[in-house]
Design a protein around this motif. Structure first.
Motif, PDB file in Angstrom:
ATOM      1  N   UNK A   1       0.838  -1.205   0.000  1.00 21.98           N
ATOM      2  CA  UNK A   1       0.000   0.000   0.000  1.00 21.98           C
ATOM      3  C   UNK A   1       0.868   1.248   0.000  1.00 21.98           C
ATOM      4  N   UNK A   2       0.350   2.311  -0.589  1.00 24.89           N
ATOM      5  CA  UNK A   2       1.060   3.584  -0.586  1.00 24.89           C
ATOM      6  C   UNK A   2       0.521   4.514   0.472  1.00 24.89           C
ATOM      7  N   UNK A   3      -0.806   4.520   0.560  1.00 26.03           N
ATOM      8  CA  UNK A   3      -1.436   5.527   1.391  1.00 26.03           C
ATOM      9  C   UNK A   3      -2.004   4.885   2.650  1.00 26.03           C
ATOM     10  N   UNK A   4      -1.489   5.284   3.791  1.00 25.40           N
ATOM     11  CA  UNK A   4      -1.936   4.710   5.063  1.00 25.40           C
ATOM     12  C   UNK A   4      -2.802   5.675   5.852  1.00 25.40           C
ATOM     13  N   UNK A   5      -3.083   6.852   5.276  1.00 24.94           N
ATOM     14  CA  UNK A   5      -3.727   7.877   6.093  1.00 24.94           C
ATOM     15  C   UNK A   5      -5.092   7.429   6.607  1.00 24.94           C
ATOM     16  N   UNK A   6      -5.890   6.762   5.753  1.00 24.42           N
ATOM     17  CA  UNK A   6      -7.199   6.308   6.210  1.00 24.42           C
ATOM     18  C   UNK A   6      -7.073   5.352   7.386  1.00 24.42           C
ATOM     19  N   UNK A   7      -6.121   4.426   7.259  1.00 23.14           N
ATOM     20  CA  UNK A   7      -5.948   3.415   8.293  1.00 23.14           C
ATOM     21  C   UNK A   7      -5.409   4.041   9.580  1.00 23.14           C
TER      22      UNK A   7
ATOM     23  N   UNK B   1       3.986   4.099   6.365  1.00 27.43           N
ATOM     24  CA  UNK B   1       3.115   4.236   7.531  1.00 27.43           C
ATOM     25  C   UNK B   1       3.751   5.159   8.577  1.00 27.43           C
ATOM     26  N   UNK B   2       5.030   4.985   8.833  1.00 27.45           N
ATOM     27  CA  UNK B   2       5.702   5.810   9.846  1.00 27.45           C
ATOM     28  C   UNK B   2       5.758   7.268   9.394  1.00 27.45           C
ATOM     29  N   UNK B   3       6.086   7.453   8.128  1.00 24.85           N
ATOM     30  CA  UNK B   3       6.179   8.792   7.577  1.00 24.85           C
ATOM     31  C   UNK B   3       4.837   9.526   7.697  1.00 24.85           C
ATOM     32  N   UNK B   4       3.771   8.810   7.335  1.00 22.24           N
ATOM     33  CA  UNK B   4       2.467   9.454   7.348  1.00 22.24           C
ATOM     34  C   UNK B   4       1.930   9.637   8.765  1.00 22.24           C
TER      35      UNK B   4
ATOM     36  N   UNK C   1       0.265  11.831  21.207  1.00 27.52           N
ATOM     37  CA  UNK C   1       0.420  10.949  22.360  1.00 27.52           C
ATOM     38  C   UNK C   1       0.365   9.466  22.059  1.00 27.52           C
ATOM     39  N   UNK C   2      -0.045   9.096  20.850  1.00 25.54           N
ATOM     40  CA  UNK C   2      -0.030   7.671  20.528  1.00 25.54           C
ATOM     41  C   UNK C   2       1.376   7.259  20.115  1.00 25.54           C
ATOM     42  N   UNK C   3       1.729   6.034  20.475  1.00 27.16           N
ATOM     43  CA  UNK C   3       3.059   5.542  20.126  1.00 27.16           C
ATOM     44  C   UNK C   3       2.972   4.623  18.930  1.00 27.16           C
ATOM     45  N   UNK C   4       4.039   4.611  18.168  1.00 25.71           N
ATOM     46  CA  UNK C   4       4.107   3.669  17.052  1.00 25.71           C
ATOM     47  C   UNK C   4       5.043   2.548  17.444  1.00 25.71           C
ATOM     48  N   UNK C   5       4.653   1.314  17.148  1.00 23.53           N
ATOM     49  CA  UNK C   5       5.567   0.206  17.352  1.00 23.53           C
ATOM     50  C   UNK C   5       5.765  -0.481  16.017  1.00 23.53           C
TER      51      UNK C   5
END
Lengths: 295, 398
Positions: free
Chosen positions: B202-208, B232-235, B245-249
C-alpha cells in the motif's frame, strides 16, 4: 444512517477528506493522460514512470544542488516536461499513423526502462524528502487533524486541473489544439505549426505527471516503484471517466479517491480493488466511460 | 594458456589430496525479491552475503565446489515454487537460501522437503516455517514474528503501552506478526482494541492511521514490513499521531528502513533485530566488506544468510554429502559459533536459537554518521525470544 454501520459522522468526514486528497493525485495524473490521449491519441503508459521522475527530480534538486521544494515545484515539471519533449521528438512522433497499441507498447517499455534505471541507482527503500518548513504542522478540524501539506495538495491540484480545463476548453489556444488534432492539414494551412503544438502538448501532459510527482515526494517516500503502483489505478480512472475526456478525468479522479477512501473504512481489504470493480461495471453499462463520447 | 592449465590441475590435485578423496558439488540457490518491495532488504545483498560466506569458509580448499545461482520470486508463491522445483529437479541445486515473503517461503519449504534439499531460511518471518508447516529439511536462521513480538511487543507493553491497534499487511506474514504480538501484549497485561487489514503493498496509510487514531489505542502496532512500514511511519508523523500521544511500534523494521526514513522521522522508534552492524569489531569488519560491494550496511537477513551458509558448508564438509536430512541433522546436532550472531543452536524443528536485541533509533543529535542509527536497549535471550518447539515438529531424533 452511517452511525448504524458503526462509523461516527466525524470519522466519515475525515475519511471523505482523505479520499479527496488521494483523488487529487488521481485527478492530476489522469488529466495528463486524458490530455495526451485526447489530443495525441497516445496511450501514455510511461505516465507513472514520469510521475516518479518528477519526485526524483525534486529529490535530486534538493540533494545535489540544494534547491528546495518551492522552486522544485516549477523546475521539476519543467525538467520532466523537457524529457517528455525529447521522447516525443525521438520516438513517439514515429507512431502517430500506427495503431494505438504501438504507442502503448512503446511507452510501457519506456516505463520499465526508467523504473529499472532508477531502481538500479537508488534501490527500492526510497529516499527521504521532508515536508517544506512553511507547510509543516496542521490544523485540528475537530473531526480530524489535517496536515497543512495535504490541504495544500488539494488546493494545488484543483487549481492546476481547473487551469488546464480552462485553457483547453475555453481559450483560443485550446481551440487550435483541438482543431489541430481533428484536422492537422487544414489547421496547418492556416499557418499554425501543428507538429510543434503536438510536441508541446505532450510535454505539458508529462509535466503534469512531474508536478504530481513533486506533490507526492514529501508524503510518500521517493522510490522507483511509486509510479508503477499508481499507474494502473490511474488508467482505471481514465477509463471510467471516458478516454480523452478532460472533465471526466478530473471529476472521476476526485470521485474515485473518495470512493476508495470510504471503502477503506467499511471494507479495508477491498480498497485495493474497488476502483477496478467500478471500472468493470462502467464498462458493462457505458463502455465509452461516464463522460466519454461514443466512438 | 597451457601454463595456466597445468597450474590449475596442480592446484586441483593438491586440493583433492587434502582432507577428502572426492570433491563435493554444492549449488546454492539464492531465491528472493530482486525487483519489488523487499529487494533492498534482501535481493542482491543476500547473494553477496552468500558469496562472502563461501569465500571465508575457503570451500574450494576443502574440496567443496560451490556455485551460487539466484532468481527473483517476485513475492509470488507460484513463481517461487516453479523456480524451486526447477532448481532441484533439473539444475542440481542442493540448498535454497533466504526466501523472504513468508507465503513463498512456506511453499519452498515443502518442495525442499520433497526433494530432500536444504532450505536455509533467513528472510521469512512467519513462525509457521518451523511450527504449523515444519519440515525436517528447513533451518530457520534469523528471526521470526514471535521473536519480534517478544522483543518490541513486550517492551512497549511493559513500558505502559497497554491498548494496541494493529495495521496489518494482509498476507501470511502480517497476520502471523499480529497474532504473535497480540498474544505477547495480552500476556503482559495489555489488550488489543482493534485492527485493520491493509492490502499489500500500500502507498497511502492515512485512512488506516485515522482509524487507529480514532480507536483510542495507546500504541499503533505496524504488522508490516519494508516500504509499507516506511510509508506508515512517515504518514503517522505527518498526521501528528505521535505528537498527539499515541506511540508507534514498528514490529519488523530493518536498518535499511531506518536509513530511508532518516533519524529526523524515525527517532525514538523501538525495533527488534537479530543483528546490528556496529556491535563489535567482527561485525564491523564484515559490514565494511559487505558495504564495499552493496553500498549499504548488512541487515539481519543478509547477515543471517552469511551465518546459515557458513554452517551449512560446515555440515557438508563434516558429513561429506549434500543430502538434505543428513545435512540438517548435523546442523541441529552441532551448535555454530557464528561470527555475526554469536552462539547459535538449532532445535529439532529447525529453529535457530540465538540472542535478539531491542534497539532504539537514535536522535539526529546522537547519530554521528549515515549508518549510525541504532542504540541497544536490551538483549533478549534466545529461549525468551522464540516460541517453544511443537512436539510433532521435533525431527532431531531421526
Amino acid at each position: 444512517m452511517f452511525e448504524l454501520l458503526g462509523i461516527p459522522p466525524q470519522v466519515l468526514m475525515g475519511q471523505l477528506l482523505l479520499g479527496l486528497i488521494n483523488g487529487s493525485f488521481y485527478a492530476v495524473l489522469s488529466l495528463g493522460l486524458a490530455v495526451i490521449f485526447g489530443l495525441l491519441n497516445i496511450i501514455n503508459f510511461s505516465h507513472g514512470a514520469l510521475y516518479m521522475m518528477g519526485a526524483f527530480a525534486s529529490w535530486m534538486l534538493l540533494n545535489y544542488i540544494g534547491i528546495g521544494y518551492w522552486p522544485a515545484l516549477i523546475l521539476a515539471p519543467l525538467i520532466v516536461g523537457a524529457f517528455g519533449v525529447v521522447l516525443e521528438r525521438l520516438l513517439l512522433n514515429k507512431l502517430y499513423h500506427l495503431d494505438h497499441l504501438y504507442g502503448l507498447l512503446l511507452t510501457f517499455g519506456l516505463a520499465l526502462i526508467l523504473q529499472g534505471v532508477f531502481r538500479n541507482y537508488y534501490g527500492i527503500s526510497g529516499m527521504p524528502y521532508q515536508i517544506p518548513e512553511s507547510l509543516s504542522g496542521g490544523q485540528n478540524l475537530g473531526f480530524m487533524f489535517l496536515p497543512n501539506y495535504r490541504a495544500w495538495v488539494i488546493v494545488a491540484s484543483v487549481v492546476v486541473c481547473f487551469g488546464t480545463w480552462f485553457v483547453i476548453e475555453k481559450t483560443r489556444l485550446g481551440a487550435y489544439l483541438r482543431a489541430g488534432t481533428e484536422n492537422p492539414v487544414l489547421v496547418g494551412a492556416f499557418g499554425i505549426n501543428v507538429p510543434l503544438m503536438i510536441t508541446l502538448t505532450y510535454g505539458f501532459g508529462v509535466a503534469l505527471a512531474g508536478f504530481a510527482g513533486v506533490l507526492a515526494a514529501p508524503i510518500y517516500s521517493v522510490n522507483p516503484n511509486m509510479g508503477a503502483d499508481l499507474i494502473i489505478v490511474v488508467f482505471a480512472v481514465v477509463v471510467i471517466g471516458g478516454m480523452g475526456s478532460i472533465l471526466g478525468a478530473i471529476i472521476t479522479g476526485f470521485g474515485l479517491g473518495i470512493v476508495e477512501g470510504l471503502t477503506r473504512v467499511f471494507y479495508p481489504e477491498g480498497s485495493a480493488v474497488v476502483i477496478f470493480v467500478i471500472m468493470a461495471i462502467v464498462l458493462l453499462i457505458k463502455p465509452e466511460g461516464l463522460f466519454g463520447r461514443a466512438a | 594458456m597451457l601454463k595456466k592449465l597445468t597450474l590449475g590441475t596442480a592446484f586441483a590435485a593438491l586440493a583433492a589430496g587434502g582432507a577428502f578423496a572426492a570433491d563435493i558439488d554444492v549449488k546454492l540457490g539464492v531465491l528472493n525479491d530482486r525487483s519489488g518491495i523487499y529487494s533492498d532488504i534482501a535481493g542482491e545483498g543476500s547473494v553477496i552475503a552468500a558469496r562472502l560466506a563461501v569465500e571465508d569458509f575457503k570451500a574450494a580448499e576443502k574440496g567443496i565446489n560451490v556455485e551460487i545461482v539466484s532468481a527473483d520470486h517476485q513475492n509470488k508463491p507460484d513463481v517461487g515454487s516453479n523456480i524451486a522445483r526447477q532448481w532441484y529437479d533439473q539444475d542440481g541445486v542442493t540448498a535454497i537460501v533466504d526466501v523472504p515473503t513468508s507465503s513463498v517461503a512456506l511453499a519452498v519449504a515443502g518442495i525442499t522437503a520433497e526433494a530432500n534439499g536444504v532450505f536455509l531460511a533467513s528472510g521469512p518471518g512467519s513462525t509457521g516455517v518451523t511450527r504449523e508447516q515444519c519440515r525436517p529439511t528447513t533451518i530457520h536462521w534469523t528471526y521470526d514474528t514471535a521473536a519480534l513480538a517478544n522483543g518490541t511487543g513486550k517492551a512497549v507493553t511493559l513500558a505502559g503501552g497497554k491498548k494496541w491497534f494493529f495495521l496489518t499487511a494482509d498476507y501470511a506474514f502480517g497476520h502471523s506478526l499480529q497474532n504473535n504480538t497480540a498474544s505477547v501484549v495480552e500476556a503482559n497485561g495489555g489488550e488489543v482494541v482493534g485492527s485493520v487489514n491493509v492490502p499489500f503493498p500500500a502507498n497511502d496509510f492515512s485512512s488506516f492511521l485515522l482509524q487507529a487514531q480514532g480507536s483510542g489505542a495507546d500504541v499503533i502496532g505496524l504488522a508490516n514490513a519494508g516500504g509499507d512500514t516506511i510509508n506508515a511511519i512517515k504518514q503517522a508523523a505527518e498526521f501528528g499521531i505521535t505528537q498527539a500521544g499515541q506511540k508507534l511500534a514498528g514490529l519488523l523494521i530493518f536498518i535499511n528502513d531506518v536509513h530511508a526514513l532518516g533519524t529526523q522521522t524515525a527517532q525514538g522508534l523501538q525495533m527488534t533485530s537479530a543483528f546490528y552492524w556496529d556491535r563489535d569489531d567482527t561485525t564491523r569488519a564484515f559490514s565494511e566488506r559487505f558495504e564495499a560491494e552493496r553500498g549499504s550496511k548488512p541487515n539481519m537477513i543478509t547477515a543471517g544468510v552469511y551465518g546459515a551458509v557458513t554452517h551449512y558448508l560446515a555440515a557438508v564438509e563434516a558429513t561429506g554429502t549434500t543430502e538434505g536430512e543428513t545435512v540438517t541433522a548435523w546442523m541441529k546436532a552441532n551448535p555454530a559459533d557464528d561470527k555475526l550472531f554469536g552462539k547459535v543452536t538449532i532445535r529439532g524443528d529447525g529453529r535457530a536459537i540465538h540472542d535478539m536485541y531491542l534497539f532504539e533509533v537514535k536522535t539526529p543529535a546522537e547519530s554521528t554518521g549515515e549508518w549510525d542509527l541504532l542504540k541497544t536497549i536490551s538483549t533478549i535471550s534466545g529461549e525468551e525470544a522464540f516460541l517453544p518447539m511443537l512436539p510433532e515438529c521435533d525431527f532431531s531424533a531421526k
